[in-house]
Structures are given as C-alpha cells and as structure tokens.
Design a protein around this motif. Structure first.
Motif, PDB file in Angstrom:
ATOM      1  N   ILE A 171       1.230   4.588  -2.888  1.00  0.00           N
ATOM      2  CA  ILE A 171       0.918   5.873  -2.034  1.00  0.00           C
ATOM      3  C   ILE A 171       1.691   6.287  -2.411  1.00  0.00           C
ATOM      4  O   ILE A 171       1.611   7.579  -3.340  1.00  0.00           O
ATOM      5  N   HIS A 181       2.605   9.654  -5.542  1.00  0.00           N
ATOM      6  CA  HIS A 181       2.676  10.829  -5.160  1.00  0.00           C
ATOM      7  C   HIS A 181       3.789  11.522  -6.467  1.00  0.00           C
ATOM      8  O   HIS A 181       4.161  12.560  -7.477  1.00  0.00           O
ATOM      9  N   GLN A 193       0.683  -1.307   0.400  1.00  0.00           N
ATOM     10  CA  GLN A 193      -0.011  -0.111   0.084  1.00  0.00           C
ATOM     11  C   GLN A 193       1.049   0.970   0.122  1.00  0.00           C
ATOM     12  O   GLN A 193       0.656   2.365  -0.867  1.00  0.00           O
TER      13      GLN A 193
END
Length: 173
Positions: A26, A30, A22
């Motif tokens: 993420i 970004h 996860q």
C-alpha cells in the motif's frame, strides 16, 4: 515548472505478519502515485522494520502510519498505542532506519505509546512528454533562391544573359 502539491496519507492497521507485507504494498503504491518511485525501497524497508518490531513487542497491535510529502521531503511516522519501547525492540533496527533515512526521531504519546518517524529528501520525478523534433532541412531547402534582378555587368566579366542561365541551371540541379 510544475508546482508540487503537498500530499498526505493516513492508514490505521492492526499489525500481524501477513498485514506487514500488505501495508508495504500500500505504501509503495502511494509513493508511485506521488511520482516518488526512487523512495519506495528505503521507505518501505523502514516501515517494514518498524511494523515487525511493533508486531513482536507491543501489547496493543493497533498502529497508525502517516506519510507527508511537501515536494522536497517525505516524512513517514509509525505510531502505536501500546507500551512499545524502542529500546527493548530487536537490536539494530534503529541503526537500519538511521542508515536508510536522512533524519529520524522518536517521541512518546499521551496514551503511553510511541511515534517513530523518519524522513527522506527527494524531488518528484517530472515526466515531460517527448516531442518529436522536426527533420533538419536538407541542403536544397536551406539554399537561398537566386536573385530575380539581373546583376550589373562589370568590365571583363561574362555577359549577363549567360551568367543568369548558369545560376538558374545550378539552382535547379
């Protein structure tokens, strides 16, 4: 030329095997948001290696991940508060980080944990919208129009009236 706005991202996470994937997604999101698609794979791989080592060897699984982008360098730091010692971690993980980064380092924290950081050089991908080019002018559009004033007749030349008619006929054809 566009100026690059410095970017910063901070994430606190408790490391577990399912959370590592996860966190990887993420961080990739970004990097794509910052137009750094070319850094997604090496940065996420290095972060993955660090997080898995912390998950296997650290007593305290709480971890902080930070990324700084200044327009030329992306610095990623992974810190923990537990007694994680890089020397005791999985052999070869520091070599993988060194191979995938331009620079890296490790330092201790006041709480007895470690911060491992690595950097990558890159430039943001500038996306300039494509502007359709206008069609090139055809031969007819580029041809100059004949003069409106009659050319003075020279000795041994055709009469002015017939020459002017030929020019008009050639221009319209």
């Amino acid at each position: 030329m566009k100026t690059v706005v410095p970017c910063y991202y901070h994430l606190d996470v408790e490391v577990s095997p399912e959370r590592v994937d996860q966190v990887r997604r993420i961080l990739a999101a970004h990097l794509r948001y910052w137009n750094l698609e070319n850094l997604v794979e090496p940065v996420c791989h290095c972060a993955d290696v660090l997080l898995r080592s912390i998950g296997e060897h650290a007593a305290d699984k709480n971890t902080t991940i930070e990324m700084w982008w200044n327009g030329q360098h992306l610095i990623t730091a992974v810190a923990d508060d537990g007694g994680f010692h890089p020397e005791s971690a999985t052999p070869g993980w520091l070599a993988r980080i060194a191979a995938l980064s331009d620079g890296w380092g490790c330092c201790g924290t006041d709480t007895g944990g470690k911060i491992v950081w690595f950097s990558r050089r890159a430039r943001a991908i500038e996306r300039a919208p494509l502007v359709p080019a206008g069609p090139a002018p055809s031969l007819r559009e580029a041809r100059r129009t004949p003069r409106e004033m009659p050319v003075p007749a020279m000795a041994f030349s055709t009469p002015v009236g017939s020459f002017e008619g030929e020019v008009v006929a050639a221009a319209s054809g």
